[in-house]
Design an enzyme around this catalytic site. Structure first.
Site, PDB file in Angstrom:
ATOM      1  N   HIS A 247       0.805  -1.213   0.000  1.00 27.84           N
ATOM      2  CA  HIS A 247       0.000   0.000   0.000  1.00 27.84           C
ATOM      3  C   HIS A 247       0.842   1.269   0.000  1.00 27.84           C
ATOM      4  O   HIS A 247       0.581   2.200  -0.733  1.00 27.84           O
ATOM      5  CB  HIS A 247      -0.854   0.006   1.273  1.00 27.84           C
ATOM      6  CG  HIS A 247      -2.271  -0.251   0.982  1.00 27.84           C
ATOM      7  ND1 HIS A 247      -2.961  -1.316   1.491  1.00 27.84           N
ATOM      8  CD2 HIS A 247      -3.138   0.417   0.204  1.00 27.84           C
ATOM      9  CE1 HIS A 247      -4.180  -1.294   1.053  1.00 27.84           C
ATOM     10  NE2 HIS A 247      -4.319  -0.261   0.261  1.00 27.84           N
TER      11      HIS A 247
ATOM     12  N   ARG B 107      10.808 -11.910  -7.306  1.00 29.87           N
ATOM     13  CA  ARG B 107      10.801 -10.447  -7.437  1.00 29.87           C
ATOM     14  C   ARG B 107      10.723  -9.746  -6.092  1.00 29.87           C
ATOM     15  O   ARG B 107      10.863  -8.541  -6.010  1.00 29.87           O
ATOM     16  CB  ARG B 107       9.653  -9.994  -8.368  1.00 29.87           C
ATOM     17  CG  ARG B 107       8.284 -10.285  -7.818  1.00 29.87           C
ATOM     18  CD  ARG B 107       7.200 -10.144  -8.878  1.00 29.87           C
ATOM     19  NE  ARG B 107       6.587  -8.825  -8.904  1.00 29.87           N
ATOM     20  CZ  ARG B 107       5.507  -8.522  -9.624  1.00 29.87           C
ATOM     21  NH1 ARG B 107       4.944  -9.440 -10.402  1.00 29.87           N
ATOM     22  NH2 ARG B 107       5.002  -7.325  -9.592  1.00 29.87           N
TER      23      ARG B 107
ATOM     24  N   ARG C  22      -5.065  -2.701 -12.913  1.00 27.20           N
ATOM     25  CA  ARG C  22      -4.882  -3.779 -11.918  1.00 27.20           C
ATOM     26  C   ARG C  22      -6.163  -3.869 -11.092  1.00 27.20           C
ATOM     27  O   ARG C  22      -6.299  -3.224 -10.062  1.00 27.20           O
ATOM     28  CB  ARG C  22      -3.696  -3.485 -11.012  1.00 27.20           C
ATOM     29  CG  ARG C  22      -2.344  -3.616 -11.683  1.00 27.20           C
ATOM     30  CD  ARG C  22      -1.219  -3.530 -10.654  1.00 27.20           C
ATOM     31  NE  ARG C  22       0.043  -4.028 -11.184  1.00 27.20           N
ATOM     32  CZ  ARG C  22       1.003  -3.265 -11.676  1.00 27.20           C
ATOM     33  NH1 ARG C  22       0.869  -1.949 -11.708  1.00 27.20           N
ATOM     34  NH2 ARG C  22       2.126  -3.803 -12.125  1.00 27.20           N
TER      35      ARG C  22
ATOM     36  N   CYS D 216       3.900  -4.289 -20.265  1.00 27.67           N
ATOM     37  CA  CYS D 216       3.292  -3.558 -19.153  1.00 27.67           C
ATOM     38  C   CYS D 216       3.998  -3.836 -17.829  1.00 27.67           C
ATOM     39  O   CYS D 216       3.507  -3.485 -16.774  1.00 27.67           O
ATOM     40  CB  CYS D 216       1.797  -3.848 -19.054  1.00 27.67           C
ATOM     41  SG  CYS D 216       1.437  -5.584 -18.824  1.00 27.67           S
TER      42      CYS D 216
ATOM     43  N   ASN E 242       7.633  -8.077 -15.088  1.00 25.50           N
ATOM     44  CA  ASN E 242       7.919  -8.232 -13.647  1.00 25.50           C
ATOM     45  C   ASN E 242       7.890  -9.710 -13.273  1.00 25.50           C
ATOM     46  O   ASN E 242       8.767 -10.205 -12.581  1.00 25.50           O
ATOM     47  CB  ASN E 242       6.883  -7.501 -12.784  1.00 25.50           C
ATOM     48  CG  ASN E 242       6.738  -6.052 -13.160  1.00 25.50           C
ATOM     49  OD1 ASN E 242       7.601  -5.513 -13.829  1.00 25.50           O
ATOM     50  ND2 ASN E 242       5.649  -5.423 -12.749  1.00 25.50           N
ATOM     51  N   ASP E 243       6.852 -10.397 -13.729  1.00 26.87           N
ATOM     52  CA  ASP E 243       6.759 -11.817 -13.416  1.00 26.87           C
ATOM     53  C   ASP E 243       7.593 -12.656 -14.369  1.00 26.87           C
ATOM     54  O   ASP E 243       8.215 -13.626 -13.955  1.00 26.87           O
ATOM     55  CB  ASP E 243       5.293 -12.275 -13.460  1.00 26.87           C
ATOM     56  CG  ASP E 243       4.599 -11.992 -12.144  1.00 26.87           C
ATOM     57  OD1 ASP E 243       5.195 -12.292 -11.107  1.00 26.87           O
ATOM     58  OD2 ASP E 243       3.485 -11.443 -12.160  1.00 26.87           O
TER      59      ASP E 243
ATOM     60  N   ARG F 247      -7.405  -5.917 -16.779  1.00 26.96           N
ATOM     61  CA  ARG F 247      -6.871  -7.239 -16.452  1.00 26.96           C
ATOM     62  C   ARG F 247      -7.829  -7.921 -15.488  1.00 26.96           C
ATOM     63  O   ARG F 247      -8.275  -7.313 -14.521  1.00 26.96           O
ATOM     64  CB  ARG F 247      -5.495  -7.101 -15.801  1.00 26.96           C
ATOM     65  CG  ARG F 247      -4.955  -8.429 -15.337  1.00 26.96           C
ATOM     66  CD  ARG F 247      -3.507  -8.348 -14.972  1.00 26.96           C
ATOM     67  NE  ARG F 247      -3.293  -7.718 -13.687  1.00 26.96           N
ATOM     68  CZ  ARG F 247      -2.100  -7.519 -13.157  1.00 26.96           C
ATOM     69  NH1 ARG F 247      -1.015  -7.872 -13.832  1.00 26.96           N
ATOM     70  NH2 ARG F 247      -1.958  -6.956 -11.988  1.00 26.96           N
TER      71      ARG F 247
ATOM     72  N   GLU G 223       3.687 -13.989 -18.945  1.00 22.29           N
ATOM     73  CA  GLU G 223       4.401 -13.880 -17.672  1.00 22.29           C
ATOM     74  C   GLU G 223       5.077 -15.196 -17.314  1.00 22.29           C
ATOM     75  O   GLU G 223       5.967 -15.237 -16.479  1.00 22.29           O
ATOM     76  CB  GLU G 223       3.423 -13.518 -16.554  1.00 22.29           C
ATOM     77  CG  GLU G 223       2.745 -12.175 -16.782  1.00 22.29           C
ATOM     78  CD  GLU G 223       1.802 -11.802 -15.661  1.00 22.29           C
ATOM     79  OE1 GLU G 223       2.158 -10.963 -14.844  1.00 22.29           O
ATOM     80  OE2 GLU G 223       0.697 -12.382 -15.614  1.00 22.29           O
TER      81      GLU G 223
HETATM   82  C1  PEP Z   1       4.017  -8.053 -14.538  1.00 16.60           C
HETATM   83  O1  PEP Z   1       4.104  -9.141 -13.956  1.00 16.60           O
HETATM   84  O2  PEP Z   1       4.909  -7.571 -15.248  1.00 16.60           O
HETATM   85  C2  PEP Z   1       2.816  -7.230 -14.365  1.00 16.60           C
HETATM   86  C3  PEP Z   1       2.641  -6.126 -15.034  1.00 16.60           C
HETATM   87  O3  PEP Z   1       1.915  -7.658 -13.439  1.00 16.60           O
HETATM   88  P1  PEP Z   1       2.047  -7.391 -11.862  1.00 16.60           P
HETATM   89  O4  PEP Z   1       3.251  -6.532 -11.628  1.00 16.60           O
HETATM   90  O5  PEP Z   1       0.774  -6.745 -11.446  1.00 16.60           O
HETATM   91  O6  PEP Z   1       2.218  -8.781 -11.355  1.00 16.60           O
HETATM   92 MG    MG Z   2       2.349 -10.049 -13.099  1.00 16.89          MG
END
Ligand code: PEP
Ligand code: MG
Length: 764
Positions: A365, A641, A472, A678, A630-631, A508, A607
């Site tokens: 948060h 991560r 999100r 993204c 990111n994933d 999403r 991902e």
């Molecule tokens: C990602 O995994 O790159 C992504 C955009 O989703 P989140 O960061 O919400 O897992």
């Molecule tokens: Mg993700």
């Protein structure tokens, strides 16, 4: 021995002070290994000595006098080689080191193991005995113990819990600490450290005279009013920056303090039991918390935490512990063990320039709020000595997650210059806000926003977002105490779609699991990132999935903008097929209800690496691809991560990632379908340039990064980006690729867009 090891690890990491933990450690080791001596040496990086900080067994030697030069003796050799040494007779070893006045070691049997943390040597743990040799089992035991203890030791060194060297570190010395870069920017100001409020359990039971009852009630009422007033003020301060959804958090708090709820019980307790008001608050709140915590429901258990927070605020007000706004000077940097939304709201925003939280992660948060409020933030700064830094000058570097306590004049002026450079660049960015994102050779790139809070809508549009690349949806789900209804969802989604219309909006479907929890739907798993996440949860709960998709169709009705539905955490083709069937069902249902819905575009997030190898089949089933780097990075490299221990291995520019991104882009181009990024990579200047060169159509990022990326797009050519990618594809390491892109940006005169300084030395 295994049980003894587990017990010992549990006891020393169970919240005891470091001196207690280390004393316990050496004593218990001598018992478990049945040996005469156990010693804990710590490396003093300044003096380059190994200093004894805990010992069991020395009798004739003053342990405080034992400091061994780090490159000397067998203990020094353990540190240097970073591996265990097990000797039957240390006296026969050529490197044996005798303390002053010694000519022979009375405990010749020696076992030393290194204590390593993130590849750094922190110390050496030694066991010695007069007679018996140490076995392989003993070696395994001591090594496991050293590994488990390393984190606590690193923390103790960083927070000066261990005094190393003859001269203890001075309070005024410049010190650097590391955390995550939570929200970009640099702030130079004064640390305002907030500690947890008075503890409910610490109140002593106090009986009062009947004629003191009125006084106690008046004290309670005054404190209650203050807390309610504070919460209301916090809510008001946040009103301009947060949407109705997030403000609901504050309303839920306020309801618990309604006069006929707990306050009524506190007053009755004072009156009937003749106890002090603090005693009554402690008893009443603790009783309710216990009841809630006993409940099976994780939602109710969470509410127990809210009650604790409120009870402790009231106690603090009665004990006059709260600081008034006057204690928050201009240029304050809010620092706390865990900065909460309500803590942020207590600080007048005109005085707040940065945030530091010892706990927290990129999705917590506080991180989301700091970004929404445009405050530089460093999160997860575990080693920061909170007790020592209140009111001290502090620099927060939200680009690299660095914190400088007590910066020297030179450091301060260096960072202040950087802030000036940032500000003047900012003025340049403001000028291009409404101009299109087109490269110098005329290629249009879509710069979209990743969003989750209603409060980010206008800021994103102001900063030039041309669409929503990632909504999100779990964020509005997380801000309440039950699943939102279809109508509640429709309203939130509609607010975004109307504001962005006719720009495209990518919704999403719910992506919970991993590190994203809903307070009322806890997923407890041993390995959550490899467990029940994203589409796996919603396909098992078609009710959630269908309700969400119906809400999306309804929100999009009568608007010009295209609805894009995006599926997270897909790992096989079947999931896409099932999800498409549900989307079709939802579409038919809303049409039957008379909603003017349009057919959506359906896309998949890449991902999970399995989809890279099925990309052609995936592409045939969907209208677009979006890469969640990111994933994807964490699954590609098997490096979490959220785990600082392996942060060095989590490399978005790893050659494997670069090749995967290139392959995916090629497939999308061949199928003539759009592809975007993204993940956070898209919002970095280096990542954006690479993805443009690969032909990505959409870069979607958090709002803060939009102007900078847009500026780069407008000042670079596609030809140059392609050339950069061609070279990067031939490189062997993430660092080589990253440095090369940086060099190219410098060469093209685009260095202004990079973080205004090089990564600090502590990062390598
Ligand atoms: C990602 O995994 O790159 C992504 C955009 O989703 P989140 O960061 O919400 O897992
Ligand atoms: Mg993700």
């Amino acid at each position: 021995m295994q049980d003894a090891l587990q017990d010992l690890i549990g006891d020393i990491s169970g919240g005891v002070s470091f001196s207690r933990a280390s004393a316990m450690l050496v004593t218990r080791v001598t018992n478990i290994l049945n040996c005469d001596i156990c010693s804990l040496f710590v490396v003093d990086n300044k003096t380059k000595n190994l200093q004894l900080v805990a010992n069991e067994g020395f009798r004739d030697i003053d342990p405080n006098s034992i400091v061994v030069p780090a490159d000397t003796g067998v203990v020094g050799m353990v540190a240097k080689r970073k591996e265990p040494i097990n000797l039957t007779n240390i006296n026969q070893h050529p490197d044996v080191y005798f303390l002053e006045g010694q000519s022979e070691n009375a405990f010749p049997s020696f076992l030393g193991v290194p204590i390593l943390y993130q590849r750094r040597i922190l110390g050496v743990l030694v066991a010695q005995d007069e007679y018996h040799e140490f076995t392989e089992d003993d070696e395994g035991f001591l090594t496991s113990l050293a590994t488990s203890f390393a984190h606590d030791l690193s923390h103790a060194i960083a927070t000066n819990e261990i005094t190393l060297g003859a001269v203890p570190p001075k309070r005024r010395e410049e010190q650097h600490f590391k955390g995550y870069a939570g929200s970009p920017g640099i702030a130079s100001g004064i640390a305002v450290v907030r500690h947890p409020h008075a503890q409910l359990e610490d109140v002593t039971y106090r009986v009062i005279e009947p004629n003191d009852v009125d006084h106690e009630l008046a004290e309670f009422n005054e404190a209650l009013n203050l807390v309610v007033q504070d919460l209301n003020q916090g809510r008001e301060r946040m009103q301009s920056v947060l949407g109705a959804e997030e403000l609901a958090l504050f309303d839920a708090y306020l309801h618990m303090l309604d006069d006929d709820a707990l306050p009524h019980e506190v007053r009755t307790t004072v009156l009937n039991e003749c106890v002090g008001a603090q005693t009554a608050v402690s008893n009443v709140f603790s009783r309710h918390i216990r009841e809630l915590e006993r409940s099976e429901s994780s939602y109710l258990a969470e509410r127990g935490q809210d009650l604790r927070d409120l009870g402790q605020r009231i106690l603090a007000a009665m004990q006059r512990q709260d600081r008034s706004d006057n204690d928050i000077p201009p240029n304050s940097i809010l620092v706390a063990h865990e900065v909460s939304a309500s803590m942020l709201s207590e600080v007048p925003s005109e005085n707040l320039i940065g945030v530091v939280s010892a706990e927290g992660s990129m999705n917590s948060h506080v991180t989301i709020l700091a970004r929404a409020l445009n405050l530089p933030a460093v999160i997860g700064a575990e080693d920061l000595p909170l007790l020592d830094i209140d009111n001290l000058p502090l620099i927060v570097d939200g680009y690299y997650g660095e914190i400088v306590v007590n910066p020297s004049a030179a450091t301060t002026s260096h960072f202040e210059e950087l802030v000036d450079v940032e500000e003047s660049f900012q003025a340049e960015l403001d000028e291009i806000r409404d101009l299109p994102s087109v490269t110098m050779d005329g290629v249009r790139i879509n710069v979209w926003v990743n969003i989750g809070l209603v409060s980010e809508i206008s800021r994103s549009l102001d900063l030039g977002a041309e669409g929503i690349g990632l909504f999100r949806t779990e964020v509005p789900f997380a801000n309440r105490n039950r699943f939102p209804t279809e109508e509640e969802q429709r309203r939130i989604y509609r607010e975004h779609m109307e504001a962005f219309d006719p720009r495209p909006v990518t919704m999403r479907t719910l992506d919970i699991g991993g590190d994203k929890d809903l307070p009322y739907f806890k997923i407890e798993e041993e390995n959550p990132f490899l467990g029940w996440r994203g589409i796996r949860v919603t396909l098992d709960h078609p009710d959630i999935f269908l309700g969400q998709v119906r809400a999306m169709f309804k929100a999009n009705a009568d608007l010009e903008g295209i609805l894009r539905i995006m599926l997270p955490m897909v790992s096989n083709i079947e999931e896409i097929e099932i999800a498409k069937r549900y989307i079709d069902q939802a579409y038919r249902e809303v049409i039957e209800e008379g909603v003017n819905a349009k057919q959506p575009q359906i896309g998949v997030m890449i991902e999970v690496p399995s989809l890279i190898f099925q990309r052609q089949q995936v592409m045939r089933l969907v209208d677009f691809l979006a890469i969640g780097t990111n994933d994807l990075t964490q699954y590609m490299l098997a490096a979490s991560r959220t785990n600082p221990q392996v942060a060095e291995l989590y490399r978005e520019f790893d050659p494997s990632m670069v090749h995967a991104l290139r392959m995916l882009a090629k497939t999308a181009h061949e199928a003539r379908k759009p592809i975007g990024i993204c993940g956070e990579l898209a919002g970095t200047v280096e990542g954006a340039v690479m993805c443009i060169g690969m032909g990505y159509d959409v870069l979607s990022m958090n709002a803060t990064n939009i102007p900078r990326v847009k500026w780069v797009i407008r000042n670079i050519t596609m030809t140059n980006c392609r050339r950069i990618v061609a070279r990067a594809l031939r490189m062997h390491s993430a660092r080589e690729i990253f440095n090369f892109i940086r060099e190219q940006l410098h060469g093209a005169g685009l260095d202004k867009a990079l973080p205004p300084h090089e990564p600090p030395a502590i990062f390598f």
